[in-house]
Design a protein around this motif. Structure first.
Motif, PDB file in Angstrom:
ATOM      1  N   MET A 194     -85.329  -8.985  18.389  1.00 19.00           N
ATOM      2  CA  MET A 194     -86.076  -7.804  17.932  1.00 19.00           C
ATOM      3  C   MET A 194     -87.580  -8.072  18.018  1.00 19.00           C
ATOM      4  O   MET A 194     -88.065  -9.095  17.575  1.00 19.00           O
ATOM      5  CB  MET A 194     -85.694  -7.483  16.477  1.00 19.00           C
ATOM      6  CG  MET A 194     -86.310  -6.193  15.953  1.00 19.00           C
ATOM      7  SD  MET A 194     -85.994  -5.958  14.186  1.00 19.00           S
ATOM      8  CE  MET A 194     -87.156  -7.117  13.474  1.00 19.00           C
ATOM      9  N   SER A 195     -88.299  -7.140  18.626  1.00 20.97           N
ATOM     10  CA  SER A 195     -89.747  -7.297  18.740  1.00 20.97           C
ATOM     11  C   SER A 195     -90.418  -6.624  17.553  1.00 20.97           C
ATOM     12  O   SER A 195     -89.788  -5.964  16.750  1.00 20.97           O
ATOM     13  CB  SER A 195     -90.233  -6.652  20.033  1.00 20.97           C
ATOM     14  OG  SER A 195     -90.162  -5.238  19.936  1.00 20.97           O
ATOM     15  N   LYS A 196     -91.715  -6.799  17.456  1.00 22.40           N
ATOM     16  CA  LYS A 196     -92.479  -6.122  16.410  1.00 22.40           C
ATOM     17  C   LYS A 196     -93.241  -4.933  16.989  1.00 22.40           C
ATOM     18  O   LYS A 196     -94.225  -4.486  16.430  1.00 22.40           O
ATOM     19  CB  LYS A 196     -93.438  -7.115  15.728  1.00 22.40           C
ATOM     20  CG  LYS A 196     -92.754  -7.970  14.663  1.00 22.40           C
ATOM     21  CD  LYS A 196     -92.256  -7.129  13.498  1.00 22.40           C
ATOM     22  CE  LYS A 196     -91.573  -7.989  12.438  1.00 22.40           C
ATOM     23  NZ  LYS A 196     -91.047  -7.154  11.334  1.00 22.40           N
ATOM     24  N   GLU A 197     -92.746  -4.440  18.113  1.00 20.98           N
ATOM     25  CA  GLU A 197     -93.332  -3.243  18.719  1.00 20.98           C
ATOM     26  C   GLU A 197     -92.721  -2.008  18.044  1.00 20.98           C
ATOM     27  O   GLU A 197     -91.505  -1.822  18.045  1.00 20.98           O
ATOM     28  CB  GLU A 197     -93.021  -3.228  20.218  1.00 20.98           C
ATOM     29  CG  GLU A 197     -93.529  -1.992  20.942  1.00 20.98           C
ATOM     30  CD  GLU A 197     -93.010  -1.899  22.366  1.00 20.98           C
ATOM     31  OE1 GLU A 197     -93.029  -0.787  22.931  1.00 20.98           O
ATOM     32  OE2 GLU A 197     -92.583  -2.941  22.910  1.00 20.98           O
ATOM     33  N   LYS A 198     -93.584  -1.176  17.463  1.00 18.10           N
ATOM     34  CA  LYS A 198     -93.082   0.023  16.787  1.00 18.10           C
ATOM     35  C   LYS A 198     -92.618   1.039  17.822  1.00 18.10           C
ATOM     36  O   LYS A 198     -93.394   1.471  18.663  1.00 18.10           O
ATOM     37  CB  LYS A 198     -94.183   0.649  15.916  1.00 18.10           C
ATOM     38  CG  LYS A 198     -94.509  -0.131  14.667  1.00 18.10           C
ATOM     39  CD  LYS A 198     -95.597   0.580  13.861  1.00 18.10           C
ATOM     40  CE  LYS A 198     -96.029  -0.267  12.665  1.00 18.10           C
ATOM     41  NZ  LYS A 198     -97.126   0.386  11.924  1.00 18.10           N
ATOM     42  N   LEU A 199     -91.353   1.413  17.730  1.00 15.74           N
ATOM     43  CA  LEU A 199     -90.841   2.450  18.621  1.00 15.74           C
ATOM     44  C   LEU A 199     -90.933   3.811  17.932  1.00 15.74           C
ATOM     45  O   LEU A 199     -91.271   4.815  18.567  1.00 15.74           O
ATOM     46  CB  LEU A 199     -89.388   2.158  19.004  1.00 15.74           C
ATOM     47  CG  LEU A 199     -88.794   3.076  20.066  1.00 15.74           C
ATOM     48  CD1 LEU A 199     -89.464   2.823  21.419  1.00 15.74           C
ATOM     49  CD2 LEU A 199     -87.285   2.860  20.188  1.00 15.74           C
ATOM     50  N   LEU A 200     -90.664   3.827  16.623  1.00 16.93           N
ATOM     51  CA  LEU A 200     -90.668   5.080  15.869  1.00 16.93           C
ATOM     52  C   LEU A 200     -91.440   4.889  14.570  1.00 16.93           C
ATOM     53  O   LEU A 200     -91.266   3.885  13.887  1.00 16.93           O
ATOM     54  CB  LEU A 200     -89.225   5.504  15.549  1.00 16.93           C
ATOM     55  CG  LEU A 200     -89.081   6.895  14.946  1.00 16.93           C
ATOM     56  CD1 LEU A 200     -88.954   7.938  16.069  1.00 16.93           C
ATOM     57  CD2 LEU A 200     -87.870   6.991  14.039  1.00 16.93           C
ATOM     58  N   GLU A 201     -92.294   5.850  14.250  1.00 12.81           N
ATOM     59  CA  GLU A 201     -93.041   5.836  12.992  1.00 12.81           C
ATOM     60  C   GLU A 201     -92.808   7.165  12.270  1.00 12.81           C
ATOM     61  O   GLU A 201     -93.113   8.226  12.819  1.00 12.81           O
ATOM     62  CB  GLU A 201     -94.535   5.656  13.247  1.00 12.81           C
ATOM     63  CG  GLU A 201     -94.894   4.363  13.962  1.00 12.81           C
ATOM     64  CD  GLU A 201     -96.347   4.346  14.405  1.00 12.81           C
ATOM     65  OE1 GLU A 201     -97.235   4.287  13.525  1.00 12.81           O
ATOM     66  OE2 GLU A 201     -96.589   4.423  15.625  1.00 12.81           O
ATOM     67  N   VAL A 202     -92.264   7.083  11.067  1.00 13.81           N
ATOM     68  CA  VAL A 202     -92.062   8.273  10.229  1.00 13.81           C
ATOM     69  C   VAL A 202     -93.135   8.248   9.152  1.00 13.81           C
ATOM     70  O   VAL A 202     -93.232   7.284   8.391  1.00 13.81           O
ATOM     71  CB  VAL A 202     -90.656   8.269   9.592  1.00 13.81           C
ATOM     72  CG1 VAL A 202     -90.469   9.472   8.676  1.00 13.81           C
ATOM     73  CG2 VAL A 202     -89.582   8.259  10.679  1.00 13.81           C
TER      74      VAL A 202
END
Length: 310
Positions: free
Chosen positions: A1-9
């Motif tokens: 798992m990367s720390k790249e944000k795919l989704l931000e709510v």
């Protein structure tokens, strides 16, 4: 798992008017992120707003307030047809009811190929057929199933067809909205193991919505707990189970049965009482009591939780 944000709510609210002067706050200001390649589990009892959250993320509902960012772009912003088409390809949903979510008049071939046709992902009938056969084998079915109709399959097989349909357009993010709740217990583990296997092979990112905490722990990297439209706690899966801080989370965990008769005879269910279990001197806010462990609490509760952690 990367720390790249795919989704931000961000402060997402979904309110529904039920009468001239009454409004149901199904989702009431929740904030969380989902990172590329992870499974984020969303749990809570029926009616807490978790399925509404998933449907708002994928634009089945227009958000009342707040925003959802997918790869940095607003989901609920104005989009032309081409943008919507791209968005619908990148984000897919697996629905709760495998009986209602498949068109009974369509063959499995046409159900799975529908997304291929809409997005122009195949160039010939032969390529279309080959791709559907490949997808069916990917989810544990065979090409012989392609010309049958949904009523000829069991619940678990229908859910596999639903998964194949979601995978057909090669999405990056999949919302699994209680995908096992309508299935027999013996079949649930097979479907969850299939989702884990697909993630390992193709790197999918999941929002896994469920009320079965033991299954959520098994599949999820991080877990968010919802109660009456609010997110009350977020932590890594193991951390949440070892150190539940919010009284509601403790109540949910205390209800999980274990295959141990001695434990079950003495198991004490923790009852959650919102009036008695909280400090009401101020409005609670989301606070980080430990790295990556967030709880909805007041300042007084925050100090108490930190002491308990030590």
């Amino acid at each position: 798992m990367s720390k790249e944000k795919l989704l931000e709510v961000k402060n997402l609210k979904q309110h529904f008017k039920t009468g001239r002067h009454t409004t149901v706050k199904a989702v009431d200001g929740i904030t969380f992120d989902i990172f590329k390649g992870e499974t984020f589990g969303l749990v809570g009892e029926s009616g807490c707003g978790k399925s509404t959250t998933g449907r708002s993320i994928i634009r089945l509902y227009n958000a009342t307030e707040g925003d959802v960012l997918f790869k940095g772009e607003s989901v609920h912003g104005k989009k032309n047809k081409a943008d919507l088409k791209t968005f619908n390809q990148k984000m897919q949903m697996i629905f709760q009811d495998p009986y209602a979510s498949l068109n009974p008049r369509m063959t499995v071939m046409d159900i799975v190929a529908e997304g291929l046709d809409i997005h122009g992902l195949v160039k010939s009938p032969k390529e279309r057929q080959a791709r559907v056969f490949e997808l069916l084998e990917t989810v544990g079915l065979s090409k012989e199933h392609a010309n049958r109709y949904p009523h000829e399959f069991s619940g678990g097989q229908r859910q596999r067809i639903g998964i194949a349909r979601a995978l057909a357009v090669e999405p990056e993010f999949i919302i699994a909205d209680e995908p096992i709740s309508a299935l027999d217990v013996s079949i649930q583990a097979q479907v969850v193991n299939l989702l884990k296997d697909l993630q390992d092979r193709f790197g999918y990112t999941y929002l896994f919505i469920a009320h079965d905490l033991s299954m959520v722990k098994y599949i999820s990297d991080r877990i968010g707990v919802m109660y009456f439209g609010k997110m009350v706690e977020i932590a890594d899966s193991d951390e949440l189970y070892k150190n539940p801080m919010h009284p509601y989370t403790r109540s949910l965990l205390s209800a999980i049965p274990l295959p141990d008769p001695d434990y079950e005879r003495t198991r004490r269910r923790v009852e959650y009482d919102p009036e008695k279990d909280h400090d009401h001197s101020e409005e609670p806010v989301f606070r980080e009591i430990k790295k990556d462990h967030w709880v909805l609490c007041t300042e007084k509760e925050f100090e108490q939780y930190k002491t308990e952690m030590k």
